[in-house]
Write a protein that holds these residues in place. Structure first.
Motif, PDB file in Angstrom:
ATOM      1  N   MET A  19       7.349  -7.650 -17.272  1.00  0.00           N
ATOM      2  CA  MET A  19       7.791  -7.755 -15.989  1.00  0.00           C
ATOM      3  C   MET A  19       7.685  -6.353 -15.414  1.00  0.00           C
ATOM      4  N   VAL A  20       7.752  -5.177 -16.058  1.00  0.00           N
ATOM      5  CA  VAL A  20       7.282  -3.910 -15.269  1.00  0.00           C
ATOM      6  C   VAL A  20       5.957  -3.638 -14.951  1.00  0.00           C
ATOM      7  N   LYS A  21       4.767  -4.293 -15.643  1.00  0.00           N
ATOM      8  CA  LYS A  21       3.573  -4.375 -15.166  1.00  0.00           C
ATOM      9  C   LYS A  21       3.416  -5.321 -14.009  1.00  0.00           C
ATOM     10  N   LEU A  22       4.113  -6.216 -14.078  1.00  0.00           N
ATOM     11  CA  LEU A  22       4.036  -7.626 -13.004  1.00  0.00           C
ATOM     12  C   LEU A  22       4.553  -6.814 -11.862  1.00  0.00           C
ATOM     13  N   TYR A  23       5.613  -6.235 -11.830  1.00  0.00           N
ATOM     14  CA  TYR A  23       6.632  -6.251 -10.516  1.00  0.00           C
ATOM     15  C   TYR A  23       6.912  -4.800 -10.388  1.00  0.00           C
ATOM     16  N   ASN A  80       2.114  -7.837  -6.407  1.00  0.00           N
ATOM     17  CA  ASN A  80       3.162  -8.225  -7.013  1.00  0.00           C
ATOM     18  C   ASN A  80       4.239  -9.203  -6.362  1.00  0.00           C
ATOM     19  N   LEU A  81       3.576 -10.140  -5.425  1.00  0.00           N
ATOM     20  CA  LEU A  81       4.403 -11.276  -5.080  1.00  0.00           C
ATOM     21  C   LEU A  81       3.475 -12.284  -5.652  1.00  0.00           C
ATOM     22  N   ALA A 412       7.631  -5.952   7.834  1.00  0.00           N
ATOM     23  CA  ALA A 412       7.082  -4.950   6.828  1.00  0.00           C
ATOM     24  C   ALA A 412       7.278  -5.482   5.640  1.00  0.00           C
ATOM     25  N   TYR A 413       6.271  -5.463   4.479  1.00  0.00           N
ATOM     26  CA  TYR A 413       6.414  -5.923   2.823  1.00  0.00           C
ATOM     27  C   TYR A 413       5.958  -5.026   2.347  1.00  0.00           C
ATOM     28  N   ARG A 414       6.705  -4.397   1.442  1.00  0.00           N
ATOM     29  CA  ARG A 414       6.196  -3.439   0.431  1.00  0.00           C
ATOM     30  C   ARG A 414       5.615  -4.187  -0.765  1.00  0.00           C
ATOM     31  N   MET A 415       4.306  -3.604  -1.146  1.00  0.00           N
ATOM     32  CA  MET A 415       3.674  -4.590  -2.225  1.00  0.00           C
ATOM     33  C   MET A 415       3.192  -3.502  -3.317  1.00  0.00           C
ATOM     34  N   ALA A 416       2.505  -3.880  -4.348  1.00  0.00           N
ATOM     35  CA  ALA A 416       1.860  -3.201  -5.443  1.00  0.00           C
ATOM     36  C   ALA A 416       0.596  -4.069  -5.815  1.00  0.00           C
ATOM     37  N   ILE A 417      -0.306  -3.293  -6.241  1.00  0.00           N
ATOM     38  CA  ILE A 417      -1.447  -4.132  -7.078  1.00  0.00           C
ATOM     39  C   ILE A 417      -0.857  -4.257  -8.367  1.00  0.00           C
ATOM     40  N   ARG A 418      -1.184  -5.476  -8.935  1.00  0.00           N
ATOM     41  CA  ARG A 418      -0.559  -5.945 -10.344  1.00  0.00           C
ATOM     42  C   ARG A 418      -1.826  -6.104 -11.303  1.00  0.00           C
ATOM     43  N   PRO A 419      -1.756  -5.838 -12.474  1.00  0.00           N
ATOM     44  CA  PRO A 419      -3.077  -5.819 -13.503  1.00  0.00           C
ATOM     45  C   PRO A 419      -3.212  -7.593 -13.710  1.00  0.00           C
ATOM     46  N   TYR A 420      -2.488  -8.194 -13.829  1.00  0.00           N
ATOM     47  CA  TYR A 420      -2.510  -9.628 -14.142  1.00  0.00           C
ATOM     48  C   TYR A 420      -2.729 -10.801 -12.947  1.00  0.00           C
ATOM     49  N   GLY A 421      -3.863 -11.596 -13.325  1.00  0.00           N
ATOM     50  CA  GLY A 421      -3.938 -12.664 -12.278  1.00  0.00           C
ATOM     51  C   GLY A 421      -3.063 -13.765 -12.790  1.00  0.00           C
ATOM     52  N   ALA A 422      -3.844 -15.227 -12.747  1.00  0.00           N
ATOM     53  CA  ALA A 422      -3.134 -16.335 -12.849  1.00  0.00           C
ATOM     54  C   ALA A 422      -3.057 -16.277 -14.525  1.00  0.00           C
ATOM     55  N   VAL A 423      -1.828 -16.463 -15.386  1.00  0.00           N
ATOM     56  CA  VAL A 423      -1.670 -16.460 -16.416  1.00  0.00           C
ATOM     57  C   VAL A 423      -0.540 -17.251 -16.987  1.00  0.00           C
ATOM     58  N   CYS A 424      -0.708 -17.533 -18.405  1.00  0.00           N
ATOM     59  CA  CYS A 424       0.589 -18.064 -18.922  1.00  0.00           C
ATOM     60  C   CYS A 424       1.319 -17.056 -19.634  1.00  0.00           C
TER      61      CYS A 424
END
Length: 433
Positions: A19-23, A80-81, A412-424
């Motif tokens: 969850m930390v890595k994703l969001y 991370n949305l 305005a929407y704050r975002m970040a780049i996350r390391p995972y794409g579409a995953v289970c």
């Protein structure tokens, strides 16, 4: 894994780390609760089945503005949305989907996947994905799903592609043993939009959502784009990505959008080619008088943007690989300037007094000039819509307050780049069956 077991899984350390890595650390607990709520709602809708959880992000375009349609290069990233879902096989020929955000309940028969006459909406999109799996030689089957999304619609972050890639991940996990790669996901999503929505979309949105992280895509061969995952720890730079809604344009922008690729292709036509990727900047410069007469001056400017934007994508990838983050930011700014001056997609000539994007860019440039930190550019198709800013975290709150004072609360929407794409999710945290 039944729902109660899934809830325990979400309380484990592996899930917490994911969850930390994703969001990000600030939103990890909030999103863990989001998954738990989704699992409970699945049980309420379908009963206590063996479920799997899935996530598929929205995407941001870092550079490569209006290049993919002329087979150019793009740098994009997953954000991370995301669209998240809980699903289970149901042993039937029916696909049942509850979409919370759109308050929709779909029941699709796998034996009747023909599109509707309207060719629009979520049901046609899902039918197209399921048919796409068949067309490309993969297996499909019946399943139940409960889906929710916080990917902003109409903000250039690809809410539709995020949903498409989530469904692809489900079908891959349930019926194809997880053997299908994310490039195939993108082709299936593209097929669905092309055939079931009559939308002439490419692969950019689907690729960025499916693969995850920062990716460079070369569309020289659009049927088989070259995708390079850029291994860069974006979080280590202590920067956030902000998407700013500038207000929806009132004019019909379809002509403006279609003119961009057409005019670039008109320049290529002068040389007997179809797209700008098949010619060189040097050729245009050496034949400038003839090209201007044949294609027009704006066409020439847009073609020059194409060539220079491809170089910027290459320069940004190199800067990230070599740890030159300031050079990376400088090229983002250069990309935005080129879109404004050369590509000319910041406002429509049919309503030149409506310049929301220009106002947002001007205000952001003034802010960056004062702080001497950060970068900004137009985001996505242009003419109306959104801009992107990349700023150090310590000034993000100040920027959001500043820009929302001018453009309205919630713009305005704050975002970040996350390391995972579409995953289970189960595959990553060790709960796969």
């Amino acid at each position: 894994m039944k729902v109660d077991e899934t809830l325990k899984l979400l309380d484990g350390q592996a899930a917490e780390d994911l969850m930390v890595k994703l969001y990000g650390p600030g939103q990890a607990k909030e999103n863990a609760m989001r998954y738990k709520d989704m699992a409970e709602k699945f049980r309420g809708a379908y009963g206590d089945k063996d479920i799997f959880m899935f996530t598929s992000p929205g995407r941001t375009e870092i550079s490569g503005n209006h290049t993919d349609h002329n087979h150019g290069k793009v740098l994009a990233g997953s954000i991370n949305l995301d669209c998240v879902g809980a699903g289970a096989k149901n042993g039937s020929t029916k696909v049942n989907i509850i979409s919370e955000g759109f308050n929709q309940k779909l029941c699709i028969d796998l034996e009747h996947l023909e599109p509707s006459k309207e060719k629009a909406g979520t049901e046609d999109l899902v039918k197209g994905i399921l048919q796409g799996f068949k067309v490309f030689g993969y297996e499909v089957g019946g399943f139940d799903a409960y889906i929710t999304s916080n990917v902003i619609s109409s903000a250039g972050v690809s809410s539709s592609a995020s949903f498409e890639m989530l469904i692809c991940s489900m079908v891959n996990t349930f019926f194809n043993g997880g053997s299908i790669d994310t490039v195939a996901y993108a082709h299936i999503g593209k097929y669905s939009e092309n055939v079931y929505w009559d939308k002439a979309s490419g692969l950019l949105d689907q690729m960025a959502c499916a693969v995850g992280g920062l990716i460079a895509i070369d569309f020289q061969d659009p049927a088989n784009p070259v995708v390079e995952k850029v291994d860069f720890d974006f979080a280590s730079q202590d920067h956030s990505l902000i998407i700013v809604q500038t207000g929806k344009g009132h004019a019909d922008l379809s002509e403006d959008y279609s003119a961009v690729p057409k005019e670039m292709k008109k320049v290529a036509e002068y040389f007997g080619k179809e797209v700008c990727a098949q010619i060189t900047e040097a050729q245009v410069m050496e034949n400038l008088s003839g090209v201007r007469q044949f294609a027009g001056d704006r066409s020439v400017m847009r073609a020059l943007h194409f060539f220079e934007e491809n170089k910027r994508v290459e320069a940004e990838v190199a800067a990230l690989k070599e740890g030159r983050f300031e050079d990376f930011l400088a090229n983002i700014t250069a990309s935005g300037n080129s879109s404004w001056k050369w590509l000319q997609n910041c406002y429509t000539n049919s309503d030149f007094q409506e310049q929301g994007i220009c106002v947002a860019l001007a205000l952001t440039e003034l802010f960056i000039q004062q702080k001497k930190k950060g970068a900004c550019r137009i985001h996505g198709g242009g003419f109306a819509g959104v801009v992107m800013a990349m700023l150090p975290n310590q000034i993000v709150d100040e920027y959001i307050a500043y820009i929302e004072k001018a453009l309205g609360k919630g713009s305005a929407y704050r975002m970040a780049i996350r390391p995972y794409g579409a995953v289970c999710i189960n595959d990553i945290v060790g709960g796969a069956q």
